[in-house]
Design a protein around this motif. Structure first.
Motif, short mmCIF file in Angstrom:
data_model
loop_
_atom_site.label_atom_id
_atom_site.label_comp_id
_atom_site.label_asym_id
_atom_site.label_seq_id
_atom_site.Cartn_x
_atom_site.Cartn_y
_atom_site.Cartn_z
N SER A 76 -5.89 3.81 -78.50
CA SER A 76 -5.01 2.55 -79.08
C SER A 76 -5.52 1.24 -79.20
CB SER A 76 -3.51 2.76 -78.33
OG SER A 76 -3.86 2.36 -77.16
N GLY A 77 -4.78 0.33 -79.74
CA GLY A 77 -5.07 -1.37 -79.55
C GLY A 77 -6.06 -1.54 -80.78
N MET A 78 -6.60 -2.61 -80.81
CA MET A 78 -7.49 -3.54 -81.63
C MET A 78 -8.60 -2.67 -82.48
SD MET A 78 -5.43 -5.79 -82.54
CE MET A 78 -6.65 -6.97 -83.52
N ALA A 79 -8.93 -1.75 -81.71
CA ALA A 79 -9.98 -0.61 -82.17
C ALA A 79 -9.43 -0.31 -83.58
CB ALA A 79 -10.31 0.13 -81.20
N GLY A 80 -8.26 -0.09 -84.01
CA GLY A 80 -7.74 0.24 -84.91
C GLY A 80 -7.55 -0.64 -86.15
N SER A 81 -7.94 -1.87 -85.74
CA SER A 81 -7.74 -2.96 -86.70
C SER A 81 -8.81 -3.07 -87.93
CB SER A 81 -7.43 -4.41 -86.27
OG SER A 81 -8.81 -4.66 -85.36
N LYS A 82 -8.61 -4.01 -88.71
CA LYS A 82 -9.89 -4.20 -89.72
C LYS A 82 -11.10 -4.38 -88.99
CE LYS A 82 -7.60 -5.83 -93.95
NZ LYS A 82 -6.82 -7.05 -94.42
N GLN A 83 -11.16 -5.26 -88.15
CA GLN A 83 -12.26 -5.73 -87.41
C GLN A 83 -12.81 -4.82 -86.20
OE1 GLN A 83 -9.44 -7.77 -87.34
NE2 GLN A 83 -10.11 -8.82 -89.20
N GLY A 84 -12.13 -3.52 -86.31
CA GLY A 84 -12.34 -2.58 -85.24
C GLY A 84 -13.02 -1.52 -85.74
N TRP A 85 -12.94 -0.16 -85.00
CA TRP A 85 -13.90 0.82 -85.36
C TRP A 85 -13.46 1.53 -86.67
CZ3 TRP A 85 -14.84 5.12 -80.84
CH2 TRP A 85 -15.89 6.23 -81.57
N VAL A 86 -12.30 1.86 -86.71
CA VAL A 86 -11.88 2.38 -88.03
C VAL A 86 -10.59 1.98 -88.25
CG1 VAL A 86 -10.70 4.53 -89.19
CG2 VAL A 86 -13.00 4.52 -88.08
N GLU A 87 -10.05 1.53 -89.51
CA GLU A 87 -8.87 0.87 -89.73
C GLU A 87 -7.63 1.94 -90.01
OE1 GLU A 87 -8.28 -1.96 -92.76
OE2 GLU A 87 -6.49 -2.41 -92.28
N ALA A 88 -6.58 1.80 -89.03
CA ALA A 88 -5.50 2.69 -89.12
C ALA A 88 -4.26 1.84 -89.65
CB ALA A 88 -5.11 3.25 -87.63
N PRO A 89 -3.96 1.97 -90.52
CA PRO A 89 -2.86 1.22 -91.25
C PRO A 89 -1.71 1.26 -90.39
CG PRO A 89 -3.77 2.58 -92.82
CD PRO A 89 -4.15 3.14 -91.56
N TYR A 90 -0.88 0.13 -90.49
CA TYR A 90 0.35 -0.14 -89.69
C TYR A 90 1.46 0.85 -90.23
CZ TYR A 90 -1.92 -4.52 -88.16
OH TYR A 90 -2.53 -5.63 -87.64
N CYS A 91 2.31 1.51 -89.10
CA CYS A 91 3.61 2.11 -89.51
C CYS A 91 4.48 0.88 -89.56
CB CYS A 91 3.96 2.95 -88.38
SG CYS A 91 3.03 4.60 -88.31
N ALA A 92 5.36 1.18 -90.61
CA ALA A 92 6.56 -0.06 -90.41
C ALA A 92 7.58 0.38 -89.64
CB ALA A 92 6.89 0.31 -92.06
N CYS A 93 8.28 -0.46 -89.03
CA CYS A 93 9.38 -0.08 -88.14
C CYS A 93 10.73 0.12 -89.28
CB CYS A 93 10.09 -1.50 -87.49
SG CYS A 93 8.65 -1.77 -86.12
N PRO A 94 11.67 0.85 -88.64
CA PRO A 94 11.68 1.57 -87.59
C PRO A 94 10.82 2.62 -87.31
CG PRO A 94 13.89 1.90 -88.53
CD PRO A 94 12.96 1.00 -89.29
N ALA A 95 10.10 2.67 -86.11
CA ALA A 95 9.01 3.65 -85.98
C ALA A 95 8.92 4.20 -84.50
CB ALA A 95 7.58 3.13 -86.23
N GLY A 96 9.01 5.27 -84.14
CA GLY A 96 9.01 6.02 -82.95
C GLY A 96 7.68 6.85 -82.66
N ARG A 97 7.58 7.60 -81.62
CA ARG A 97 6.57 8.59 -81.37
C ARG A 97 6.14 9.26 -82.45
NH1 ARG A 97 5.81 13.04 -78.46
NH2 ARG A 97 8.06 13.58 -78.53
N VAL A 98 7.24 9.91 -83.29
CA VAL A 98 6.84 10.93 -84.34
C VAL A 98 6.31 10.13 -85.49
CG1 VAL A 98 8.14 12.47 -85.96
CG2 VAL A 98 8.92 12.33 -83.53
N GLU A 99 6.82 8.94 -85.93
CA GLU A 99 6.08 8.27 -86.90
C GLU A 99 4.59 7.73 -86.75
OE1 GLU A 99 9.14 7.69 -85.84
OE2 GLU A 99 10.60 7.99 -87.57
N ALA A 100 4.46 7.37 -85.31
CA ALA A 100 3.02 7.06 -85.13
C ALA A 100 2.14 8.12 -84.83
CB ALA A 100 3.26 6.01 -83.72
N GLY A 101 2.75 9.18 -84.16
CA GLY A 101 2.01 10.56 -84.10
C GLY A 101 1.61 11.08 -85.45
N ARG A 102 2.46 10.91 -86.39
CA ARG A 102 1.87 11.30 -87.97
C ARG A 102 0.88 10.47 -88.65
NH1 ARG A 102 7.97 13.10 -89.60
NH2 ARG A 102 8.02 15.03 -88.43
#
Lengths: 302, 302
Positions: free
Chosen positions: A65-91
Motif C-alpha cells: 500500500s502507499g505511494m508505491a501505487g502512484s504515478k511516481q511509484g512502481w506501478v500506478e493503481a488508479p484511485y477508487c472513488a468514495c464511498p469505498a470500503g474494503r471490498v471496493e479497494a480489494g476488487r
C-alpha cells in the motif's frame, strides 16, 4: 497463502512486515528508500534486496500500500472513488508483473471530491480498514496525522469522505525555512502548555497567516521562551485544522499514526473536550491482512 | 533644511530619494543592499557610497525608515505604541551619531498588541502618513502588501491598530519549497480568472491547510492548467487574508505598494464589492517629508 509480506511503501520511507495466515506479525523491517529515492526502474531490485528472502518462503504473497501505487511509484493503481470500503479497494488491487507468478500486488488509493476539487489518499485507507478490524467498528471519524494529514469519515464500513490538510508540511516549512526559523528551535521537545496555547489561539478568527506572525513577535518581545515557540507553532497549525471541523458532532476520534504526532492531536482534541483512541503500525498490518483475504478469494479462484 | 535625503531601508533592498524643501522628488535611487546584506558595522560605508554626494549638498538632512531601525539594523529605534500618528512617531525619531553633526536620523516603527501577542511594523507607518498627506484624509483602512502584509486602521490621523499577515512569505514557501512547487510555475503571469477562483475558494470554511492541497490535486487530475496554478494559490492566500476582515464595514481600502501586488488586492477586493485606491513609492517620500518638517521644528530649535 501461508505468509503475507505486507508493505507500506511511502514517499520518504517504507515499512514491511511478515504476517502468518492469521495476520500475526512475525517480523518487521523498515528502510529509508521511499519512492522518491528509488531510481527509475529500480523497484524490483530494491524489493528483492529488502524482501526477497520472505518471498521465497513457501506460499508467500505480497501486498503493498502507499505511494508505491502512484504515478511516481512502481506501478500506478488508479484511485477508487468514495464511498469505498474494503471490498471496493480489494476488487481494485493490481498485480505487479515483475515476472510470471511474481505474486506481488498493490492496493489502490481512494479519491474524494469537494466542489470540483479532488482529494486523494494512498495507504491511509488500509490503516483505516485495519483499525476497523482491530476495534470491531464500522463507523467513526479517523484522523491520520502526517505530512499531509487526513480527516476521514466512515459509515457502514466504507470511507464516505475525507479531506487532506498540509499541516505537517506547513510546520516543516515555517519552522525551518520562514522568518520564524530564526528564533524557534524546530527540534525542541513538546511543551504542552505552549502547544495548547497555540491550539486555543488558532480559534481567534484571525487566521493562520496572522497568527503565525505572533510566533515571531512573541520571541521578539521575549514574551515566550525560545524553547516553547515550536510547540506554540505546532499548536497554531493543529488548532487551525480543528477549527474547520464540526467537532461537537464527534463522540470520539480515532487517531492512527506515530506516537509523536498522535500525542499532539490527543492533547489538542482533549482541550476541546473530544475523546480519542490511538493506533499505530498495527493498523497497517491488520488492514493489509484484511485485504489479502479478499485477494485470495476473488483473484486466485481454485 | 533645503534638501531631504529620504530613505526606506528594508530587509532585502533599499530605496532613496532626494527631496527639495517642498517635498518634490528631484532624484531616486535603489540598491540591493538591504539590512541583511550589510556586514556588521558596515552601515556608514554603504550609506556614504550610496548617498554621500546628496549629503554634501548645502543644508541636506537625512531621514531613514524601515528595518534599518530594527535590532538587526543600523541603530535601534524603539517602537511607538499604537495609537500613534505623525506627531508620536516624529517625537521618537533617533539621531544616528556617525560623527558630530552627521544629520542622519531614523524613524521608529509602531507596535500594537492583541490578547497578549505583540505586532510590529517598520516603514509602513511612514507610507501611511504619506498617503494621508497626499490624499488629504485622516482616517481609513490601509493595506500594505508585501512579504508581511499589514492591515492598518487609522482614525483622526493616528494608527489605532494593525495586524500583520505572512501572506507573501507563505506564497514564496508554498510555491517554491512545498509539494505544490512540483506542478506550479511560481513565475507564471497572473491569470485573473484562476486568481479570483482561489479568492472565492478561500471562503469555503475549510481553511488554508486544506485548500492549499487542492492546488496539488487540481494539477494531478488535470483540472487546472499548470500555468494557472500559481494564480490560484495566490488567490487562496489573499482570500484567506480577506476572510478574517470585516469587509462590509469598509467603504474603501487604500492600497500602498508595488503595482504587481496592489493589482491582486484590487482584484480580490473588487470581487467582494470593496472599492480601492492605490499609491506607490510616492507615499514613502511624502511620509518622510511630513516627518522631516516635524524634525526641524522640534529637534533643531533656533
Amino acid at each position: 497463502m501461508t505468509r503475507l509480506v505486507a508493505i507500506d511503501w511511502g514517499t520518504s520511507s517504507l515499512r514491511g512486515a511478515l504476517l502468518d495466515a492469521g495476520g500475526k506479525v512475525l517480523e518487521e523491517r523498515s528502510d529509508a528508500r521511499g519512492i522518491l529515492k528509488v531510481p527509475q526502474g529500480g523497484f524490483p531490485a530494491v524489493f528483492e534486496a529488502l524482501f526477497g528472502d520472505w518471498m521465497r518462503l513457501d506460499g508467500a504473497r505480497c501486498l503493498i500500500s502507499g505511494m508505491a501505487g502512484s504515478k511516481q511509484g512502481w506501478v500506478e493503481a488508479p484511485y477508487c472513488a468514495c464511498p469505498a470500503g474494503r471490498v471496493e479497494a480489494g476488487r481494485s488491487i493490481i498485480d505487479i508483473d515483475v515476472r510470471p507468478g511474481s505474486r506481488i500486488s498493490i492496493v489502490p488509493g481512494l479519491r474524494d471530491e469537494h466542489d470540483g476539487v479532488p482529494d486523494v489518499m494512498r495507504g491511509e485507507e488500509v490503516q483505516i480498514f485495519g483499525a476497523m478490524a482491530l476495534m470491531d467498528v464500522d463507523e467513526g471519524v479517523f484522523v491520520l496525522p502526517g505530512t499531509h494529514n487526513k480527516w476521514v469519515t466512515v459509515k457502514k464500513g466504507r470511507v464516505t469522505g475525507f479531506r487532506t490538510f498540509m499541516t505537517g508540511e506547513f510546520y516543516a516549512l515555517l519552522s525551518r525555512h520562514s522568518i520564524l526559523a530564526r528564533t524557534l528551535d524546530a527540534d525542541a521537545p513538546l511543551d504542552e502548555a505552549a502547544f495548547v496555547q497555540g491550539v486555543t489561539r488558532a480559534d481567534n478568527g484571525q487566521g493562520l497567516l496572522h497568527n503565525a506572525f505572533g510566533a515571531r513577535t512573541l520571541a521578539l518581545f521575549e514574551r515566550m521562551p525560545t524553547q516553547e515557540l515550536a510547540s506554540y507553532l505546532s499548536g497554531l497549525l493543529i488548532g487551525e485544522e480543528l477549527r474547520t471541523q464540526s467537532l461537537h458532532a464527534f463522540g470520539e476520534v480515532v487517531l492512527i499514526g506515530s506516537p509523536a504526532l498522535t500525542q499532539r492531536y490527543t492533547l489538542a482534541l482533549s482541550a476541546t473536550g473530544i475523546a480519542t483512541r490511538t493506533l499505530g503500525a498495527e493498523a497497517t498490518w491488520a488492514g493489509l491482512h484484511a485485504l489479502s483475504g479478499f485477494l485470495e478469494a476473488d483473484r486466485n479462484p481454485p
